[in-house]
Design a protein around this motif. Structure first.
Motif, PDB file in Angstrom:
ATOM      1  N   TYR A   1       0.829  -1.200   0.000  1.00 10.76           N
ATOM      2  CA  TYR A   1       0.000   0.000   0.000  1.00 10.76           C
ATOM      3  C   TYR A   1       0.866   1.253   0.000  1.00 10.76           C
ATOM      4  O   TYR A   1       0.610   2.204  -0.746  1.00 10.76           O
ATOM      5  CB  TYR A   1      -0.930   0.002   1.216  1.00 10.76           C
ATOM      6  N   GLN A   2       1.895   1.245   0.814  1.00  8.23           N
ATOM      7  CA  GLN A   2       2.791   2.410   0.875  1.00  8.23           C
ATOM      8  C   GLN A   2       3.454   2.669  -0.476  1.00  8.23           C
ATOM      9  O   GLN A   2       3.524   3.808  -0.937  1.00  8.23           O
ATOM     10  CB  GLN A   2       3.884   2.162   1.933  1.00  8.23           C
ATOM     11  N   GLN A   3       3.921   1.618  -1.113  1.00 12.21           N
ATOM     12  CA  GLN A   3       4.703   1.766  -2.343  1.00 12.21           C
ATOM     13  C   GLN A   3       3.858   2.016  -3.584  1.00 12.21           C
ATOM     14  O   GLN A   3       4.264   2.773  -4.469  1.00 12.21           O
ATOM     15  CB  GLN A   3       5.531   0.500  -2.581  1.00 12.21           C
TER      16      GLN A   3
ATOM     17  N   SER B   1       0.233   2.626  -3.693  1.00 12.69           N
ATOM     18  CA  SER B   1      -0.959   3.468  -3.628  1.00 12.69           C
ATOM     19  C   SER B   1      -0.657   4.802  -2.967  1.00 12.69           C
ATOM     20  O   SER B   1      -0.772   5.858  -3.587  1.00 12.69           O
ATOM     21  CB  SER B   1      -2.095   2.765  -2.887  1.00 12.69           C
ATOM     22  N   LEU B   2      -0.244   4.769  -1.703  1.00  5.06           N
ATOM     23  CA  LEU B   2      -0.089   6.016  -0.958  1.00  5.06           C
ATOM     24  C   LEU B   2       0.989   6.916  -1.542  1.00  5.06           C
ATOM     25  O   LEU B   2       0.831   8.143  -1.577  1.00  5.06           O
ATOM     26  CB  LEU B   2       0.223   5.703   0.508  1.00  5.06           C
ATOM     27  N   LEU B   3       2.064   6.341  -2.020  1.00  8.58           N
ATOM     28  CA  LEU B   3       3.143   7.133  -2.614  1.00  8.58           C
ATOM     29  C   LEU B   3       2.616   8.013  -3.742  1.00  8.58           C
ATOM     30  O   LEU B   3       2.975   9.196  -3.855  1.00  8.58           O
ATOM     31  CB  LEU B   3       4.236   6.206  -3.153  1.00  8.58           C
ATOM     32  N   TYR B   4       1.731   7.466  -4.552  1.00 11.92           N
ATOM     33  CA  TYR B   4       1.234   8.212  -5.715  1.00 11.92           C
ATOM     34  C   TYR B   4       0.131   9.188  -5.331  1.00 11.92           C
ATOM     35  O   TYR B   4      -0.015  10.246  -5.966  1.00 11.92           O
ATOM     36  CB  TYR B   4       0.808   7.234  -6.807  1.00 11.92           C
ATOM     37  N   MET B   5      -0.638   8.891  -4.293  1.00 18.08           N
ATOM     38  CA  MET B   5      -1.581   9.896  -3.799  1.00 18.08           C
ATOM     39  C   MET B   5      -0.824  11.077  -3.196  1.00 18.08           C
ATOM     40  O   MET B   5      -1.250  12.233  -3.329  1.00 18.08           O
ATOM     41  CB  MET B   5      -2.552   9.276  -2.798  1.00 18.08           C
ATOM     42  N   LYS B   6       0.307  10.799  -2.558  1.00 19.02           N
ATOM     43  CA  LYS B   6       1.139  11.893  -2.025  1.00 19.02           C
ATOM     44  C   LYS B   6       1.657  12.764  -3.165  1.00 19.02           C
ATOM     45  O   LYS B   6       1.689  13.997  -3.059  1.00 19.02           O
ATOM     46  CB  LYS B   6       2.317  11.306  -1.242  1.00 19.02           C
ATOM     47  N   GLN B   7       2.041  12.160  -4.274  1.00 18.33           N
ATOM     48  CA  GLN B   7       2.489  12.953  -5.418  1.00 18.33           C
ATOM     49  C   GLN B   7       1.377  13.870  -5.919  1.00 18.33           C
ATOM     50  O   GLN B   7       1.621  15.033  -6.267  1.00 18.33           O
ATOM     51  CB  GLN B   7       2.966  12.030  -6.544  1.00 18.33           C
ATOM     52  N   ILE B   8       0.165  13.348  -5.948  1.00 20.65           N
ATOM     53  CA  ILE B   8      -0.977  14.169  -6.365  1.00 20.65           C
ATOM     54  C   ILE B   8      -1.199  15.305  -5.375  1.00 20.65           C
ATOM     55  O   ILE B   8      -1.375  16.472  -5.770  1.00 20.65           O
ATOM     56  CB  ILE B   8      -2.244  13.306  -6.504  1.00 20.65           C
TER      57      ILE B   8
ATOM     58  N   GLY C   1      -8.463   1.601   7.177  1.00 24.16           N
ATOM     59  CA  GLY C   1      -8.464   2.118   8.541  1.00 24.16           C
ATOM     60  C   GLY C   1      -7.190   1.862   9.312  1.00 24.16           C
ATOM     61  O   GLY C   1      -6.848   2.613  10.237  1.00 24.16           O
ATOM     62  N   GLN C   2      -6.456   0.828   8.953  1.00 19.95           N
ATOM     63  CA  GLN C   2      -5.210   0.519   9.667  1.00 19.95           C
ATOM     64  C   GLN C   2      -4.073   1.471   9.316  1.00 19.95           C
ATOM     65  O   GLN C   2      -3.036   1.468   9.976  1.00 19.95           O
ATOM     66  CB  GLN C   2      -4.781  -0.934   9.385  1.00 19.95           C
ATOM     67  N   TRP C   3      -4.273   2.310   8.290  1.00 16.84           N
ATOM     68  CA  TRP C   3      -3.195   3.185   7.816  1.00 16.84           C
ATOM     69  C   TRP C   3      -3.530   4.662   7.978  1.00 16.84           C
ATOM     70  O   TRP C   3      -2.947   5.515   7.301  1.00 16.84           O
ATOM     71  CB  TRP C   3      -2.908   2.896   6.329  1.00 16.84           C
ATOM     72  N   LEU C   4      -4.435   4.996   8.851  1.00 19.42           N
ATOM     73  CA  LEU C   4      -4.909   6.369   8.936  1.00 19.42           C
ATOM     74  C   LEU C   4      -3.783   7.371   9.188  1.00 19.42           C
ATOM     75  O   LEU C   4      -3.766   8.462   8.600  1.00 19.42           O
ATOM     76  CB  LEU C   4      -5.966   6.508  10.037  1.00 19.42           C
ATOM     77  N   GLU C   5      -2.857   7.030  10.084  1.00 20.89           N
ATOM     78  CA  GLU C   5      -1.770   7.970  10.385  1.00 20.89           C
ATOM     79  C   GLU C   5      -0.927   8.251   9.149  1.00 20.89           C
ATOM     80  O   GLU C   5      -0.534   9.397   8.887  1.00 20.89           O
ATOM     81  CB  GLU C   5      -0.887   7.411  11.503  1.00 20.89           C
ATOM     82  N   ASN C   6      -0.648   7.210   8.377  1.00 19.78           N
ATOM     83  CA  ASN C   6       0.154   7.387   7.169  1.00 19.78           C
ATOM     84  C   ASN C   6      -0.594   8.198   6.109  1.00 19.78           C
ATOM     85  O   ASN C   6      -0.003   9.023   5.414  1.00 19.78           O
ATOM     86  CB  ASN C   6       0.546   6.021   6.589  1.00 19.78           C
ATOM     87  N   ILE C   7      -1.899   7.957   5.986  1.00 23.06           N
ATOM     88  CA  ILE C   7      -2.689   8.709   5.008  1.00 23.06           C
ATOM     89  C   ILE C   7      -2.760  10.178   5.414  1.00 23.06           C
ATOM     90  O   ILE C   7      -2.579  11.075   4.588  1.00 23.06           O
ATOM     91  CB  ILE C   7      -4.101   8.111   4.870  1.00 23.06           C
ATOM     92  N   ALA C   8      -2.999  10.430   6.686  1.00 26.29           N
ATOM     93  CA  ALA C   8      -3.081  11.810   7.164  1.00 26.29           C
ATOM     94  C   ALA C   8      -1.777  12.562   6.931  1.00 26.29           C
ATOM     95  O   ALA C   8      -1.785  13.771   6.669  1.00 26.29           O
ATOM     96  CB  ALA C   8      -3.452  11.839   8.646  1.00 26.29           C
TER      97      ALA C   8
END
Length: 366
Positions: A219-221, A223-230, A253-260
């Motif tokens: 997920y970090q590599q 999904s989230l990495l590319y949402m951060k780029q956006i 829900g288990q990744w809320l801190e990282n998403i925030a």
């Protein structure tokens, strides 16, 4: 120039400003559960014709606001507009959902893909502007996109999937190939959302519908990495107005801190995460949106009201909560039932807020 906004509690809540009661809208609020939507779709001929004609898109966007006291409208479109603009040939088969004529399975396939710009999706921008004028300031307009990972699942699988075997095989076997695709999609989504903002969208939501099928590290590599780029490339203020951004990863829900930590104004929650616990974890950083089980709308009014109160009570007092379903409304819901939910949110939500609108106007020097 657009008409002055009359109801801004949705935007206030996303920015954690005082509101008089909890605002509410529903994911997929313009959809098949409404008979008027089904009539519009029949007149248009098919789903894509609804999306690609700004008059139809506007008509359908406004339909739920004529029935319900909602606090936001969301652009009627589809998350797969970007892959369609890339030339993949989006089409829909009855009972089977979206499909593509061209499927992305190789590095050569992906290397040949263009990065889309807002001009490639001009019909969406035209719809945003048309809807914004038609709303006449009634409520704010939400623009949206699918996340790069979610878009990629459809492009690699060729449509909907239950096991995601092709894209996960690519992820493990040929990660460079998948990263190439996701990078192009992140650039395209950034252009697309910025175009919507310039066209009149007052808030943005990124739907990471399938992020929750990944393991934590993946997920970090992927999904989230590319949402951060956006997030890093989005317009966050336009013509003197802040543009709040909501990130929604279903089953995330288990990744809320990282998403925030990527910098959104709000996180969307599905119904598997307790909103009170989520607030304790990330509520100082972001607002929260959600998160009642959509199936509650199959129940009677008293049950719906009880479940609304449970979510409101779990979040507790203060601003920073936008009430929503934990995912999209189901097509077989009785169209009378969303009114029970929306009215309950507004009526029961007042006890959790101290500010009245006279006070809010004074706070803003009005």
């Amino acid at each position: 120039m657009f008409p002055e906004l009359k109801n801004d509690r949705f935007l206030r809540a996303l920015l954690k400003q005082p509101v008089d009661t909890t605002p509410v809208w529903m994911m997929r609020q313009a959809g098949r559960y409404l008979p008027e939507y089904r009539a519009s779709r029949a007149t248009a001929g098919d789903f894509l014709s609804l999306c690609k004609n700004d008059a139809f898109a506007c008509e359908v966007t406004l339909q739920p606001l004529k029935r319900y006291d909602l606090d936001a409208a969301i652009l009627f479109s589809d998350i797969l507009t970007i892959p369609d603009a890339m030339g993949l040939g989006l089409y829909f088969e009855a009972g089977e959902g979206p499909k593509f004529k061209h499927i992305m399975r190789t590095q050569a396939d992906i290397d040949a893909l263009p990065v889309t710009t807002e001009g490639d999706l001009d019909y969406v921008m035209k719809a945003v502007t048309t809807i914004r004028h038609a709303l006449n300031g009634q409520v704010p307009l939400i623009g949206f996109s699918g996340s790069p990972w979610t878009l990629a699942t459809y492009m690699v699988e060729g449509g909907s999937s239950k096991d995601f075997r092709h894209i996960k095989a690519m992820m493990y076997q040929s990660p460079k190939t998948l990263h190439t695709l996701l990078h192009k999609l992140a650039q395209s989504v950034t252009h697309y959302l910025n175009g919507q903002i310039k066209a009149g969208a007052q808030a943005i939501q990124i739907f990471d519908t399938w992020g929750g099928v990944l393991s934590g590290p993946m997920y970090q590599q992927f999904s989230l990495l590319y949402m951060k780029q956006i997030m890093d490339g989005l317009i966050r203020e336009h013509k003197g107005q802040k543009i709040p951004v909501i990130l929604f990863t279903k089953n995330g829900g288990q990744w809320l801190e990282n998403i925030a930590a990527t910098g959104p104004d709000a996180l969307g929650l599905d119904w598997t995460t307790d909103i009170g616990e989520a607030r304790a974890r990330v509520g100082k950083q972001v607002a929260l949106q959600g998160n009642i089980d959509p199936c509650v709308l199959y129940a009677d009014q008293d049950v719906i009201e009880r479940e609304v109160e449970a979510v409101l009570s779990s979040f507790g007092h203060g601003s920073g909560h936008v009430f929503n379903l934990g995912h999209g409304i189901h097509q077989f819901v009785n169209p009378d039932h969303p009114k029970y939910l929306i009215d309950a949110v507004h009526n029961l939500g007042r006890q959790y807020h101290e500010a009245k609108y006279d006070d809010l106007d004074a706070m803003n020097g009005l």
